[in-house]
Design a protein around this motif. Structure first.
Motif, mmCIF file in Angstrom:
data_model
loop_
_atom_site.group_PDB
_atom_site.id
_atom_site.type_symbol
_atom_site.label_atom_id
_atom_site.label_comp_id
_atom_site.label_asym_id
_atom_site.label_seq_id
_atom_site.Cartn_x
_atom_site.Cartn_y
_atom_site.Cartn_z
ATOM 1 N N SER A 64 53.505 55.201 -38.889
ATOM 2 C CA SER A 64 53.739 56.066 -37.729
ATOM 3 C C SER A 64 53.245 55.453 -36.418
ATOM 4 N N GLU A 65 52.239 54.611 -36.464
ATOM 5 C CA GLU A 65 51.750 53.946 -35.251
ATOM 6 C C GLU A 65 52.442 52.603 -35.007
ATOM 7 N N GLY A 66 53.413 52.283 -35.848
ATOM 8 C CA GLY A 66 54.179 51.061 -35.658
ATOM 9 C C GLY A 66 53.424 49.784 -35.999
ATOM 10 N N LEU A 67 52.358 49.910 -36.776
ATOM 11 C CA LEU A 67 51.551 48.733 -37.111
ATOM 12 C C LEU A 67 52.282 47.777 -38.044
ATOM 13 N N LYS A 68 53.214 48.307 -38.833
ATOM 14 C CA LYS A 68 53.945 47.444 -39.767
ATOM 15 C C LYS A 68 54.836 46.437 -39.039
ATOM 16 N N ASP A 69 55.124 46.712 -37.769
ATOM 17 C CA ASP A 69 55.971 45.819 -36.988
ATOM 18 C C ASP A 69 55.167 44.846 -36.127
ATOM 19 N N LYS A 70 53.841 44.877 -36.262
ATOM 20 C CA LYS A 70 52.974 44.005 -35.464
ATOM 21 C C LYS A 70 52.340 42.945 -36.366
ATOM 22 N N ASN A 71 51.981 41.841 -35.785
ATOM 23 C CA ASN A 71 51.239 40.807 -36.492
ATOM 24 C C ASN A 71 49.752 41.074 -36.274
ATOM 25 N N LEU A 72 49.146 41.768 -37.226
ATOM 26 C CA LEU A 72 47.754 42.150 -37.091
ATOM 27 C C LEU A 72 46.824 40.990 -37.448
ATOM 28 N N THR A 73 45.738 40.887 -36.708
ATOM 29 C CA THR A 73 44.722 39.866 -36.961
ATOM 30 C C THR A 73 43.606 40.485 -37.810
ATOM 31 N N GLU A 74 42.683 39.648 -38.256
ATOM 32 C CA GLU A 74 41.529 40.145 -39.001
ATOM 33 C C GLU A 74 40.746 41.147 -38.152
ATOM 34 N N ALA A 75 40.610 40.867 -36.851
ATOM 35 C CA ALA A 75 39.904 41.788 -35.952
ATOM 36 C C ALA A 75 40.636 43.133 -35.880
ATOM 37 N N ASP A 76 41.963 43.092 -35.893
ATOM 38 C CA ASP A 76 42.753 44.333 -35.881
ATOM 39 C C ASP A 76 42.520 45.136 -37.151
ATOM 40 N N PHE A 77 42.559 44.468 -38.304
ATOM 41 C CA PHE A 77 42.336 45.168 -39.575
ATOM 42 C C PHE A 77 40.970 45.845 -39.574
ATOM 43 N N LYS A 78 39.951 45.133 -39.127
ATOM 44 C CA LYS A 78 38.592 45.689 -39.063
ATOM 45 C C LYS A 78 38.575 46.900 -38.136
ATOM 46 N N HIS A 79 39.160 46.751 -36.956
ATOM 47 C CA HIS A 79 39.198 47.837 -35.973
ATOM 48 C C HIS A 79 39.831 49.095 -36.559
ATOM 49 N N TYR A 80 40.991 48.955 -37.185
ATOM 50 C CA TYR A 80 41.703 50.127 -37.702
ATOM 51 C C TYR A 80 40.966 50.781 -38.873
ATOM 52 N N ILE A 81 40.346 49.985 -39.737
ATOM 53 C CA ILE A 81 39.579 50.563 -40.849
ATOM 54 C C ILE A 81 38.419 51.390 -40.300
ATOM 55 N N LEU A 82 37.758 50.884 -39.273
ATOM 56 C CA LEU A 82 36.637 51.625 -38.684
ATOM 57 C C LEU A 82 37.114 52.827 -37.870
ATOM 58 N N GLN A 83 38.320 52.737 -37.343
ATOM 59 C CA GLN A 83 38.868 53.812 -36.511
ATOM 60 C C GLN A 83 39.227 55.052 -37.333
ATOM 61 N N HIS A 84 39.819 54.843 -38.514
ATOM 62 C CA HIS A 84 40.290 55.978 -39.304
ATOM 63 C C HIS A 84 40.163 55.681 -40.795
ATOM 64 N N TYR A 85 39.573 56.620 -41.521
ATOM 65 C CA TYR A 85 39.302 56.434 -42.952
ATOM 66 C C TYR A 85 40.540 56.091 -43.781
#
Length: 118
Positions: A64-85
């Motif tokens: 729903s946030e369109g993350l599947k269409d982005k090239n996420l970095t390790e920092a992004d993965f960490k950020h999103y895990i901490l942002q929402h369970y």
């Protein structure tokens, strides 16, 4: 760290928890009511070698946030895990340097085998 990270509203997590017969020394952590901390996440990452391994691409927010269409970095993965369970792949069992992530049959069987030796 000795913990089982899960979501109590997830029937798969509950089923796995019921089949594992965890020792009392392992903390049960319901991640919605007590989210994972940055320090804990960093410890898990040190065992897996990446935040992506701990990231759930099945989460509804991932699509729903369109993350599947982005090239996420390790920092992004960490950020999103901490942002929402919901972004933490679950369940996660960690015990004395051993980690089991997700609900695949192979992972659950490996966790059962490991638990039988402790």
């Amino acid at each position: 760290m000795k913990a089982f990270f899960y979501l109590k509203t997830c029937s798969t997590c509950k089923r796995i928890l019921d089949t594992l017969d965890l020792p009392k020394t392992i903390e049960l952590r319901e991640i919605k009511s007590k989210p994972i901390t940055e320090s804990e996440l960093e410890q898990l990452q040190s065992l897996t070698g990446s935040y992506e391994a701990l990231f759930s691409k099945r989460a509804q927010l991932y699509k729903s946030e369109g993350l599947k269409d982005k090239n996420l970095t390790e920092a992004d993965f960490k950020h999103y895990i901490l942002q929402h369970y919901t972004f933490l792949k679950r369940p996660v069992l960690v015990h004395n340097g051993h980690i089991f992530i997700g609900n695949s049959v192979k992972t659950v069987d490996a966790a059962k085998e490991y638990i039988s030796t402790i």
